[in-house]
Structures are given as structure tokens and as C-alpha cells.
Design a protein around this motif. Structure first.
Motif, short mmCIF file in Angstrom:
data_model
loop_
_atom_site.label_atom_id
_atom_site.label_comp_id
_atom_site.label_asym_id
_atom_site.label_seq_id
_atom_site.Cartn_x
_atom_site.Cartn_y
_atom_site.Cartn_z
N TYR A 152 0.92 -1.00 -0.21
CA TYR A 152 0.23 0.01 -0.11
C TYR A 152 0.61 1.13 0.02
O TYR A 152 0.48 2.33 -0.12
CB TYR A 152 -0.47 0.00 1.00
CG TYR A 152 -1.98 -1.41 1.15
CD1 TYR A 152 -3.04 -0.79 0.69
CD2 TYR A 152 -1.71 -1.96 2.27
CE1 TYR A 152 -3.71 -2.07 0.67
CE2 TYR A 152 -2.51 -3.35 2.04
CZ TYR A 152 -3.29 -2.93 1.35
OH TYR A 152 -4.29 -3.83 1.15
N ALA A 199 -12.29 2.08 10.56
CA ALA A 199 -11.76 2.73 9.56
C ALA A 199 -12.11 1.79 8.19
O ALA A 199 -11.65 0.84 8.71
CB ALA A 199 -10.15 3.33 8.66
N LEU A 224 -14.49 6.59 10.26
CA LEU A 224 -14.50 7.02 8.48
C LEU A 224 -15.18 5.95 7.55
O LEU A 224 -14.71 4.84 8.09
CB LEU A 224 -12.75 6.74 8.64
CG LEU A 224 -11.71 7.79 9.63
CD1 LEU A 224 -10.79 7.48 9.05
CD2 LEU A 224 -12.46 9.55 8.81
N ILE A 228 -11.52 2.62 2.56
CA ILE A 228 -10.24 3.68 2.75
C ILE A 228 -9.57 2.41 1.61
O ILE A 228 -9.22 1.94 1.39
CB ILE A 228 -9.59 2.85 3.68
CG1 ILE A 228 -10.43 3.30 5.65
CG2 ILE A 228 -8.24 3.84 3.89
CD1 ILE A 228 -10.49 4.48 5.48
N ASP A 230 -6.79 2.62 -0.75
CA ASP A 230 -4.80 2.22 -0.62
C ASP A 230 -4.13 3.19 -0.53
O ASP A 230 -3.12 2.73 0.78
CB ASP A 230 -4.53 1.46 -2.05
CG ASP A 230 -4.90 -0.79 -2.33
OD1 ASP A 230 -5.67 -0.10 -1.42
OD2 ASP A 230 -4.47 -0.73 -3.20
N GLY A 231 -3.53 4.62 -0.97
CA GLY A 231 -3.44 5.29 -0.04
C GLY A 231 -3.05 6.13 0.89
O GLY A 231 -2.15 6.53 1.48
N GLU A 232 -4.01 5.97 1.82
CA GLU A 232 -4.82 6.06 2.33
C GLU A 232 -3.90 5.08 3.85
O GLU A 232 -3.80 6.14 5.00
CB GLU A 232 -5.69 7.01 2.62
CG GLU A 232 -6.59 7.93 2.06
CD GLU A 232 -7.83 8.18 2.54
OE1 GLU A 232 -8.49 7.90 3.59
OE2 GLU A 232 -8.72 9.06 2.13
N GLY A 235 -0.20 5.80 5.44
CA GLY A 235 -0.94 7.32 6.93
C GLY A 235 -1.79 6.46 8.48
O GLY A 235 -1.37 7.05 9.55
N LEU A 236 -2.64 6.07 8.08
CA LEU A 236 -3.80 5.41 8.81
C LEU A 236 -2.96 5.22 10.17
O LEU A 236 -2.95 4.99 11.17
CB LEU A 236 -5.07 5.09 8.38
CG LEU A 236 -6.67 6.02 7.60
CD1 LEU A 236 -7.09 4.56 7.25
CD2 LEU A 236 -6.65 6.76 9.17
#
Length: 357
Positions: A152, A199, A224, A228, A230-232, A235-236
Motif C-alpha cells: 500500500y 476505518a 471513517l 479506505i 490504498d494510498g490512505e 498514513g492511518l
């Protein structure tokens, strides 16, 4: 070599993409199960069938459940009668959907009986299959669940949070069996010492709204309620101190989400499901627990969150260090290339035995 690996695509589950990519790299031509009866030529060309989650039944209605069950029964019987080698991966103890449990059990019995090989991802799976007879063990093969390192994107290093609240993250499909109401209640009792982010997308809008309403009354839970991207995910995960997964031990066995957490250097607060118990010495780098009742689950989960709080208070780096050791473990023991090699050897061994003499 033409084989069926089903499902061949799942946009919300990178486990499938990883294994399909490994198989294609080794020369396999992957076909979906839906095409098996598209023509007699295609049916004859299929050398082997590998099924994942085949026992899951569409439970949206009684009619949908019966149609799903009968369709799968016909396909499974055709595979059996054709003599095509069958591989099945056992992912869960039982289906998570109580309304379709009986139909699912019928399919599981047939899969256990008719599969040439049964793949498991955890040692606890052996005890599940032992209930079907001692001879089943002769067809069981352990393969590690592939890790998700880099899948990811790169891991994100969290901004130092010092002695702030314990940041917990639940990530994954939002479903009742994952005990999210219990988790929210337990976290609520900690007040501002703990912050929880949930999330993931709920399959049922009514259930999602229940959780949204509950979260709005709490001061330490953020929801959330969507898939979600993949790009987030990095960060999560990077902002979390730990991933919390309060699964139901009656049905849960393996957890790709736990492997995801380890792949991004995070420890977990989780019941001692198969994925966690297989960590052996590295279970000490998790906050795992056991329970027998709903009340026992609530108490044990609260105790492990308290342990994580104490560990962070004593050493702000401690939880990151635990996650780092888990990362090192899965990087070696759960290497996707190793899994691909072992799956290739498994297929070829089965096909060699089925080759006409």
C-alpha cells in the motif's frame, strides 16, 4: 497452464492480488470460476481448481441464499465428477453469517471430503479440521499468509506523540461479528486517555448509521465509514500506536488485517486467534488475550488496552519497538515469493499424481 483460482480479483483484498501475481509469474493462466462452464473446450483445459471462501453464502435473502448454495453445489459436484484436482484454503472456523451457517456447513463438509489438498494459514486450523476425521490431516498443507510490506506504499513514520492519548486503529470491513460496539464501549470508559479510529465500509447502511450515532455521543471515537483507498492506509497506520481487532473467537481464525499491521510496523490488541498464536515467541510483542463470554471479552480487552497505555507511559518508543520486531518476523516468515514457490510445488505435486499413466 490453465487453472481456476477463485476469486481471481478482489479490489478490497490484496491477499488475492499477491497470490495471483505470484502464480502468473510462474506461468499459470488464471481463470475465474464463473467461466468454468463457458464451453466444453474451456472446461477440459482447466487443470486444477483452487477455491477461497467458497463456503460463504449470499445471505441477502432466503431466495438469494438458496440460489447461491445450489449454484455452488452444482459447481462443486461437477469439479468432483470431472476428476479435476481441487485445492481449498480454510480461512475461518465457521462462516461469520449466522443466517447461512447450515448451508455453509454442508459446503464445508464437501470441501473437506473432496479436496485433494486443504491449505491452512495457522496451526489452529489443524484442530478445526481434526473434527472431520484423522485422515483429513494427510491432505492438509500449511502455507504462510503472505505479508503486505510495501503493498500500500511505504510505511509512514508517525509524528512523535509523546505522552498523549493511546491512538488505536480498527481497520477493515465493518461487520457485527467484529464486536465494534463492545470496542467502543470499552474505549469510552478510558475517556481522553485513549482515542479510537474505526476505518472501513459497512455492508449494511443501517448498521453503519448505528455506529455513527454512537460515535457522535463519544468524545474519543472517530468513524471513517467508507472503503479506505490504498494510498490512505500507510498514513492511518502511521498515526496509530496499535491496531485493535476484537474479533469473535467462535468464527475467526486468521487475520489478514493483523498481518497488515505487522507489515507496517504496528502491534495489535487482539484475541489469540490462529494468526497471533502462530507468532510463538513474538506473541509477547502483541497484546493478545483469551475469553469465554461477552463479559469476559469486555474485561480482557480493557485489560490489554490498559497494558498498552502503561507500556506507552513507561516508554514512548515501546509500542513502536514491538511493531518493528513483528515487521522483521513477517518479512522473513511470510515472504510472498516463498509462498508462491510453495504453492507452485503443491500444484505440480498434485498434477503429477493426477497425470495419466
Amino acid at each position: 497452464m490453465d487453472i481456476i483460482f477463485n476469486p481471481p480479483v478482489n479490489e478490497e483484498n490484496q491477499y488475492i492480488r499477491i497470490l495471483v501475481a505470484e502464480l502468473r509469474a510462474r506461468g499459470y493462466c488464471i481463470h475465474p470460476l464463473d467461466t468454468i462452464f463457458s464451453s466444453s473446450k474451456h472446461f477440459r483445459s482447466i487443470r486444477l481448481v483452487h477455491l477461497n471462501w467458497f463456503e460463504n453464502i449470499d445471505g441477502t435473502s432466503v431466495f438469494a441464499a438458496l440460489r447461491s448454495f445450489l449454484r455452488k453445489l452444482v459447481v462443486l459436484t461437477a469439479i468432483r465428477w470431472s476428476g479435476k484436482p481441487l485445492v481449498w484454503t480454510l480461512h475461518n472456523r465457521v462462516t461469520h453469517e449466522a443466517g447461512t451457517a447450515f448451508l455453509s456447513r454442508v459446503l464445508v463438509r464437501l470441501l473437506v471430503r473432496w479436496s485433494d489438498r486443504i491449505i491452512i494459514h495457522s496451526g489452529q486450523s489443524e484442530a478445526v479440521l481434526a473434527a472431520y476425521g484423522a485422515k483429513v490431516a494427510e491432505r492438509v498443507v500449511y502455507l504462510p499468509h503472505p505479508h503486505f510490506i510495501g503493498v500500500y506504499g511505504d510505511a509512514v513514520t508517525a509524528t512523535a506523540q509523546g505522552h498523549g492519548p493511546l491512538q488505536l486503529l480498527f481497520i477493515g470491513m465493518v461487520k457485527p461479528y467484529k464486536n465494534l460496539e463492545l470496542l467502543m464501549d470499552v474505549v469510552g470508559a478510558f475517556g481522553q486517555r485513549v482515542h479510537l479510529t474505526i476505518a472501513g465500509k459497512a455492508m449494511d447502511e443501517g448498521y453503519a448509521q448505528q455506529l455513527i450515532d454512537r460515535a457522535e455521543t463519544m468524545g474519543n471515537v472517530a468513524l471513517l465509514p467508507y472503503f479506505i483507498p490504498d494510498g490512505e492506509l500507510p498514513g492511518l497506520l502511521g498515526r496509530a500506536d496499535a491496531v485493535v481487532l476484537p474479533y469473535d473467537l467462535r468464527s475467526s481464525l486468521n487475520s489478514g488485517t493483523a498481518i497488515l499491521a505487522f507489515s507496517y510496523r504496528k502491534t495489535v490488541i487482539c484475541p489469540e486467534i490462529g494468526t497471533v498464536s502462530d507468532l510463538e515467541d513474538h506473541t509477547l510483542d502483541t497484546f493478545c488475550y483469551r475469553y469465554d463470554t461477552a463479559g469476559g471479552h469486555r474485561k480482557a480487552l480493557g485489560e490489554q488496552i490498559e497494558r498498552a497505555l502503561a507500556r506507552k507511559a513507561a516508554d514512548t518508543q515501546a509500542l513502536d519497538d514491538m511493531g518493528g520486531r513483528l515487521y522483521q518476523h513477517v518479512a522473513s516468515a511470510h515472504d510472498p515469493h516463498r509462498v508462491g514457490d510453495e504453492l507452485d510445488r503443491l500444484y505440480r505435486g498434485i498434477l503429477d499424481k493426477h497425470r495419466p499413466r
